[in-house]
Design an enzyme around this catalytic site. Structure first.
Site, PDB file in Angstrom:
ATOM      1  N   ASP A  17     -11.932 -39.359  16.369  1.00 39.37           N
ATOM      2  CA  ASP A  17     -11.002 -39.173  17.484  1.00 39.37           C
ATOM      3  C   ASP A  17     -10.886 -40.460  18.304  1.00 39.37           C
ATOM      4  OD1 ASP A  17      -9.223 -37.882  19.127  1.00 39.37           O
ATOM      5  OD2 ASP A  17     -10.710 -36.599  20.100  1.00 39.37           O
ATOM      6  N   HIS A  34      -4.364 -45.747  14.263  1.00 34.60           N
ATOM      7  CA  HIS A  34      -4.698 -45.076  12.995  1.00 34.60           C
ATOM      8  C   HIS A  34      -5.001 -46.112  11.905  1.00 34.60           C
ATOM      9  CE1 HIS A  34      -3.806 -41.295  14.776  1.00 34.60           C
ATOM     10  NE2 HIS A  34      -2.500 -41.447  14.837  1.00 34.60           N
ATOM     11  N   LEU A 128     -22.909 -40.761  -3.524  1.00 33.43           N
ATOM     12  CA  LEU A 128     -22.349 -40.422  -2.209  1.00 33.43           C
ATOM     13  C   LEU A 128     -21.109 -39.575  -2.448  1.00 33.43           C
ATOM     14  CD1 LEU A 128     -21.911 -40.711   0.879  1.00 33.43           C
ATOM     15  CD2 LEU A 128     -20.765 -42.871   0.447  1.00 33.43           C
TER      16      LEU A 128
HETATM   17  C1  FPP Z   1      -7.552 -38.665  15.959  1.00 31.83           C
HETATM   18  O1  FPP Z   1      -7.171 -39.646  16.901  1.00 31.83           O
HETATM   19  C2  FPP Z   1      -7.295 -39.117  14.602  1.00 31.83           C
HETATM   20  C3  FPP Z   1      -6.464 -38.492  13.709  1.00 31.83           C
HETATM   21  C4  FPP Z   1      -5.735 -37.259  14.021  1.00 31.83           C
HETATM   22  C5  FPP Z   1      -6.210 -39.052  12.364  1.00 31.83           C
HETATM   23  C6  FPP Z   1      -7.383 -39.655  11.679  1.00 31.83           C
HETATM   24  C7  FPP Z   1      -6.876 -40.433  10.537  1.00 31.83           C
HETATM   25  C8  FPP Z   1      -7.296 -41.654  10.141  1.00 31.83           C
HETATM   26  C9  FPP Z   1      -8.436 -42.365  10.734  1.00 31.83           C
HETATM   27  C10 FPP Z   1      -6.581 -42.383   9.052  1.00 31.83           C
HETATM   28  C11 FPP Z   1      -6.545 -41.766   7.696  1.00 31.83           C
HETATM   29  C12 FPP Z   1      -7.851 -41.292   7.171  1.00 31.83           C
HETATM   30  C13 FPP Z   1      -8.425 -41.663   5.991  1.00 31.83           C
HETATM   31  C14 FPP Z   1      -9.567 -40.850   5.476  1.00 31.83           C
HETATM   32  C15 FPP Z   1      -8.018 -42.819   5.197  1.00 31.83           C
HETATM   33  P1  FPP Z   1      -6.038 -39.314  17.951  1.00 31.83           P
HETATM   34  O2  FPP Z   1      -4.750 -39.820  17.429  1.00 31.83           O
HETATM   35  O3  FPP Z   1      -6.048 -37.850  18.264  1.00 31.83           O
HETATM   36  O4  FPP Z   1      -6.524 -40.138  19.194  1.00 31.83           O
HETATM   37  P2  FPP Z   1      -6.232 -39.817  20.732  1.00 31.83           P
HETATM   38  O5  FPP Z   1      -6.963 -38.522  21.041  1.00 31.83           O
HETATM   39  O6  FPP Z   1      -6.800 -40.994  21.436  1.00 31.83           O
HETATM   40  O7  FPP Z   1      -4.747 -39.695  20.887  1.00 31.83           O
END
Ligand code: FPP
Length: 247
Positions: A17, A34, A128
């Site tokens: 997050d 991201h 893993l």
């Molecule tokens: C949460 O941050 C993150 C996500 C909803 C997406 C996570 C995805 C990735 C890290 C990229 C793809 C993954 C892989 C496995 C290659 P947020 O956007 O909710 O952050 P915020 O709460 O600060 O808005």
């Protein structure tokens, strides 16, 4: 290969997050967060290998994430597809097995294709295991499991009277994956957000203020060190866990 040390969790599950906030703090579009988050995914896979953690689950896209702006959803799907395409050779080289949990059938065709390829190409590895939670929600998982269980009863494959957690849990997406020992959530939020609700029944939780793009090997090691100091009682008392005194 299970972890040999009790202080190293067998399975770490992470709610990644803070990508959006990381980007906003820098005046960048959310997708840049991201993109940096994908770099952290690479870092964390490497760190798990180095620390000897045999299972890692990453909450990459929830069933609720479809409600985000269309552009952001599209960009996330693109990042996933690109990550799988670009990273597969390295994952094979490092003997990382890829598994998925979630309603993968409803993911875009391009992502599904790369996932199928990655799962198939890495199926024989056991050093893993990287579990990608995609279009995942614990409540949808429970509904899917209940439906599959009811169908098995209707087909005479199992009996309602024989229901036990051991039998029912075989119908969860995680049937062949051990329960998480440690759940980490980054970015200071202290919620479980529909993630592994049943599997995390006895997990330890570590919440860190670090935003996912900044999460480093040292942060994972610190979470593991916190975990190692916890007393996991599984419903017993502290006294029951102490080795019997010798007279
Ligand atoms: C949460 O941050 C993150 C996500 C909803 C997406 C996570 C995805 C990735 C890290 C990229 C793809 C993954 C892989 C496995 C290659 P947020 O956007 O909710 O952050 P915020 O709460 O600060 O808005």
């Amino acid at each position: 290969m299970p972890s040999t040390s009790l202080s190293i969790p067998n399975h770490v599950a992470i709610i990644m997050d803070g990508n959006g906030r990381w980007a906003q703090q820098r005046g960048l579009p959310r997708i840049e967060g991201h993109r940096r988050g994908v770099e952290t995914v690479r870092t964390v896979i490497k760190a798990c290998r180095e620390l000897g953690i045999p299972y890692i689950t990453l909450y990459a896209f929830s069933v609720e994430n479809w409600k985000r702006p269309k552009d952001e959803v599209g960009a996330l799907m693109h990042l996933l597809e690109f990550f799988l395409k670009k990273e597969l050779a390295n994952l094979i080289k490092d003997k990382v097995r890829i598994l998925t949990i979630g309603r993968i059938q409803d993911m875009p065709a391009g992502v599904r294709k790369q996932l199928d390829k990655a799962v198939e190409a890495t199926a024989a590895f056991s050093d893993l295991t990287l579990v990608l939670a995609l279009n995942y929600g614990a409540r949808t998982e429970m509904i899917d499991a209940a439906r599959a269980y009811a169908a098995a009863i209707a087909a005479g494959e199992t009996k309602l009277d024989d229901t036990s957690w051991e039998k029912f849990s075989r119908y969860l997406y995680t049937a062949d994956i051990p329960d998480p020992d440690l759940v980490i959530r980054t970015s200071g939020e202290m919620r479980i957000s529909n993630f592994l609700l049943l599997q995390a029944a006895y997990a330890e939780f570590v919440f860190t203020p670090v935003l996912w793009p900044d999460f480093a090997k040292a942060d994972l090691a610190a979470a593991v060190a916190t975990y190692a100091k916890r007393e996991r009682r599984f419903g017993k008392t502290s006294e029951q866990l102490k080795p019997a005194a010798t007279s």
